[in-house]
Design an enzyme around this catalytic site. Structure first.
Site, short mmCIF file in Angstrom:
data_model
loop_
_atom_site.label_atom_id
_atom_site.label_comp_id
_atom_site.label_asym_id
_atom_site.label_seq_id
_atom_site.Cartn_x
_atom_site.Cartn_y
_atom_site.Cartn_z
N HIS A 1 0.85 -1.19 0.00
CA HIS A 1 0.00 0.00 0.00
C HIS A 1 0.89 1.25 0.00
O HIS A 1 2.00 1.22 0.52
CB HIS A 1 -0.91 0.02 1.23
CG HIS A 1 -2.04 -0.96 1.15
ND1 HIS A 1 -3.19 -0.83 1.88
CD2 HIS A 1 -2.20 -2.09 0.43
CE1 HIS A 1 -4.01 -1.83 1.62
NE2 HIS A 1 -3.42 -2.62 0.73
N CYS B 1 -8.33 -1.55 3.24
CA CYS B 1 -8.87 -2.65 4.03
C CYS B 1 -9.92 -2.10 4.98
O CYS B 1 -9.62 -1.23 5.79
CB CYS B 1 -7.77 -3.35 4.81
SG CYS B 1 -8.40 -4.69 5.86
#
Length: 327
Positions: A216, A247
């Site tokens: 990420h 998430c």
């Protein structure tokens, strides 16, 4: 340490996960027809690994309710490796029935995140993988099982995650029957030194079965972490077009590495990806039009390719810019 000049062949693979990891994290529910266009255009741009969805209950993630239909469509494209995420045996049975090439079973090295995300401990997930392997083999299916170890560098709920625990769980997944394993920086805590260290140890543990890195860009280190993984010998990465995703059970973890930025990084350093970056930027512009209410990420779409880039690719990207590649 592996030097990039020693990697042979100099080829890298980008698995597009925007249709699953990206779309599940935003409010917009993209029509199935648009998703089919996305898959077709990504394939035309040269992408040969696409995660098209997840077999989870539609009431939990309505954004992914059409996964079976998308698997069926994607399987019609020659040479495309079609993957899906499955959280449990029921999802795996659906994946096997769909004919998906690969199913990713997520396991969190953070016990707190594992309970929040899957309502299972890491040990229970390992046991589920064993059941999935037994079901796969009993069905005579060729669907590959990938065990994905998430929160490998830390967790927004638990905090510190011991690298030894990450490697123990990776080995446990292989022992339970996973064909391949991967590591994910689910919450964007990793830095290049951490990545290089853990990926070198993971490669020593799993060898060629260590399959993929998932990063990420939460704190701006996504591409730097990819570079560190390359130094450790890993050449397959997940990415989301326009950097969407995150998430839902990891507060603050948003923004996967952007596919178009990653493709540029790899191609600029001499790695063959098979991706036409001009076509990829054109697809990004189309997806931006579908997701007008969402925050998109990435930088290549704004700056364009440099003039020093190979002429054919630079010309294609310039043509894309004139058609309005924006977000």
């Amino acid at each position: 340490m592996t030097r990039l000049t020693e990697l042979a062949p100099r080829r890298a693979v980008i698995r597009e996960v925007g249709l699953r990891d990206g779309l599940q994290s935003i409010a917009t529910i993209l029509p199935t027809a648009a998703k089919r266009e996305w898959i077709q255009a990504a394939y035309a741009a040269g992408q040969r690994e696409i995660e098209v969805g997840s077999f989870v209950p539609a009431k939990r993630l309505p954004q992914l309710a059409d996964t079976a239909e998308l698997v069926d469509f994607a399987r019609s494209l020659p040479g495309l490796l079609v993957s899906v995420l499955v959280p449990n045996l029921r999802g795996a049975e659906n994946a096997i029935a769909s004919g998906a090439d690969l199913m990713l079973v997520p396991l969190s090295a953070s016990h707190a995140h594992s309970l929040a995300n899957l309502r299972k401990t890491p040990g229970e997930v390992v046991a589920e993988v064993a059941r999935i392997r037994a079901a796969r083999d009993a069905a005579g299916s060729r669907t590959l099982i990938e065990g994905g170890v998430g929160t490998a560098f830390g967790c927004t709920i638990q905090g510190y995650v011991d690298p030894d625990e990450v490697l123990r769980l990776m080995q446990a997944l292989l022992d339970a029957g996973a064909d391949r394993v991967s590591l994910a920086d689910t919450v964007g805590y990793a830095d290049p030194a951490m990545v290089r260290s853990l990926f070198e140890r993971a490669s020593a543990t799993a060898g060629e079965r260590f399959w993929c890195g998932h990063f990420h860009d939460t704190r701006g280190l996504g591409l730097a972490n990819v570079y560190a993984a390359l130094e450790a010998g890993v050449t397959r990465f997940d990415a989301c077009l326009a950097g969407i995703g995150g998430c839902p059970h990891a507060p603050g973890a948003s923004g996967n590495v952007a596919t178009e930025d990653l493709a540029f990084l790899l191609e600029s350093m001499g790695f063959e990806t098979g991706i036409d970056i001009g076509r990829l930027l054109a697809l990004r512009a189309r997806v931006a039009g579908w997701l007008t209410d969402e925050t998109l990420h990435g930088t290549l779409w704004r700056a364009g390719l440099p003039k020093t880039f190979p002429a054919s690719l630079a010309d294609a990207a310039t043509a894309t810019e004139t058609t309005g590649a924006s977000a």
